[in-house]
Write a protein that holds these residues in place. Structure first.
Motif, short mmCIF file in Angstrom:
data_model
loop_
_atom_site.label_atom_id
_atom_site.label_comp_id
_atom_site.label_asym_id
_atom_site.label_seq_id
_atom_site.Cartn_x
_atom_site.Cartn_y
_atom_site.Cartn_z
N UNK A 222 -0.57 -1.48 39.42
CA UNK A 222 -0.86 -0.26 38.70
C UNK A 222 -2.28 0.10 38.69
N UNK A 223 -2.90 1.43 38.59
CA UNK A 223 -4.13 1.75 38.85
C UNK A 223 -4.26 2.77 37.70
N UNK A 224 -5.59 2.76 37.29
CA UNK A 224 -6.11 3.58 36.06
C UNK A 224 -7.76 3.67 36.53
N UNK A 225 -7.78 5.11 36.33
CA UNK A 225 -9.30 5.57 36.68
C UNK A 225 -10.15 5.36 35.42
N UNK A 226 -11.55 5.19 35.51
CA UNK A 226 -12.35 5.11 34.52
C UNK A 226 -13.74 5.43 34.95
N UNK A 227 -14.46 5.97 33.94
CA UNK A 227 -15.88 6.36 34.56
C UNK A 227 -16.85 5.78 33.16
N UNK A 228 -17.98 4.87 33.76
CA UNK A 228 -18.55 4.37 32.74
C UNK A 228 -19.91 5.01 32.45
N UNK A 229 -20.02 6.21 33.13
CA UNK A 229 -21.31 7.11 32.99
C UNK A 229 -22.37 6.71 34.14
N UNK A 230 -22.11 5.76 35.01
CA UNK A 230 -23.05 5.41 36.21
C UNK A 230 -22.00 4.98 37.26
N UNK A 231 -20.69 4.88 37.07
CA UNK A 231 -19.72 4.77 38.06
C UNK A 231 -18.46 5.12 37.72
N UNK A 232 -17.80 5.63 38.51
CA UNK A 232 -16.26 6.08 38.61
C UNK A 232 -15.69 5.05 39.62
N UNK A 233 -14.47 4.52 39.21
CA UNK A 233 -13.72 3.40 39.95
C UNK A 233 -12.29 3.61 39.54
N UNK A 234 -11.64 2.49 39.93
CA UNK A 234 -10.07 2.43 39.46
C UNK A 234 -9.92 0.87 39.07
N UNK A 235 -9.42 0.75 38.27
CA UNK A 235 -9.08 -0.53 37.52
C UNK A 235 -7.58 -0.79 37.94
N UNK A 236 -7.14 -2.21 38.30
CA UNK A 236 -5.87 -2.35 38.75
C UNK A 236 -5.54 -3.74 38.27
N UNK A 237 -4.09 -3.69 38.12
CA UNK A 237 -3.53 -5.08 37.64
C UNK A 237 -2.06 -4.87 38.61
N UNK A 238 -1.58 -6.26 38.64
CA UNK A 238 -0.27 -6.56 39.12
C UNK A 238 0.67 -5.93 38.24
N UNK A 239 1.71 -5.01 38.64
CA UNK A 239 2.51 -4.26 38.00
C UNK A 239 3.67 -5.08 37.21
N UNK A 240 3.94 -6.35 37.72
CA UNK A 240 4.71 -7.13 37.25
C UNK A 240 4.27 -8.29 35.96
N UNK A 241 2.97 -8.52 35.89
CA UNK A 241 2.53 -9.45 35.16
C UNK A 241 2.61 -9.33 33.62
N UNK A 242 3.10 -8.14 33.19
CA UNK A 242 3.30 -8.09 31.56
C UNK A 242 4.76 -7.47 31.23
N UNK A 243 5.06 -7.59 30.15
CA UNK A 243 6.79 -6.99 29.92
C UNK A 243 6.60 -6.65 28.37
N UNK A 244 7.47 -5.68 28.06
CA UNK A 244 7.61 -5.17 26.85
C UNK A 244 7.52 -6.33 25.80
N UNK A 245 6.64 -6.17 24.71
CA UNK A 245 6.63 -7.22 23.65
C UNK A 245 5.28 -7.80 23.70
N UNK A 246 4.79 -8.21 25.09
CA UNK A 246 3.46 -9.11 25.29
C UNK A 246 2.55 -8.44 24.63
#
Length: 182
Positions: free
Chosen positions: A93-117
């Motif tokens: 899963x990817x999520x864009x972010x902007x730190x003010x000096x950098x625009x990028x995408x943050x990613x995580x494996x999509x199956x690493x967490x589940x509901x309730x974690x």
């Protein structure tokens, strides 16, 4: 070992005009060059969270990996890695972010967490808060929640901790620097 705010702050280097003109970068690498300071930082976080009700530790690339892995080991919690785009080998899963000096995408494996974690998110510094907010969005997209954000240093003048608070995300730091503090 008792946490010594002054000892830790004295090791953190102020690097002017990095990564861009007008910024003061807080370099935590000298903390990791001191076994005593490293133990003090890790122990400070472990003591805070040892009896807390969360299921996973999320570590944000790259300096957060150092701290997050040590805290995860000490607390016997699974470690979730949040990485910049293109660094994870499986479905993400990817999520864009902007730190003010950098625009990028943050990613995580999509199956690493589940509901309730519940995830304790760790990085070295709370600056703009953008990376933490992107990680929190990824966590929520998997049905999990953010327990708290933790860092060695908060830079309150950059308003990241306020942005986190406004987003309903509690935050904690071991120490803080004013932007002009050397």
């Amino acid at each position: 070992m008792i946490f010594d705010d002054f000892a830790i702050k004295s090791l953190i280097r102020a690097i002017p005009d990095f990564p861009r003109q007008g910024n003061i970068f807080r370099d935590i690498t000298p903390v990791f060059q001191s076994p005593k300071a490293t133990r003090m930082v890790v122990d400070g976080l472990v003591q805070r969270y040892v009896e807390s009700d969360f299921t996973h530790i999320g570590a944000i690339e790259a300096r957060g990996f150092l701290l997050g892995s040590m805290v995860a080991y000490a607390l016997n919690k699974p470690l979730v890695l949040f990485r910049k785009q293109g660094k994870l080998p499986d479905d993400v899963l990817s999520e864009p972010y902007d730190t003010g000096y950098e625009q990028s995408l943050l990613e995580v494996h999509k199956d690493v967490l589940c509901e309730g974690d519940k995830v304790l998110l760790i990085d070295d510094i709370i600056a703009s808060g953008a990376t933490f907010i992107a990680a929190a969005s990824l966590i929520r997209r998997m049905g999990a929640s953010v327990y708290e954000v933790a860092a060695i240093v908060d830079l309150p003048e950059l308003e990241g901790s306020q942005r986190l608070q406004d987003a309903g995300i509690p935050s904690y730091s071991l120490t803080a620097f004013a932007c002009d503090e050397r």
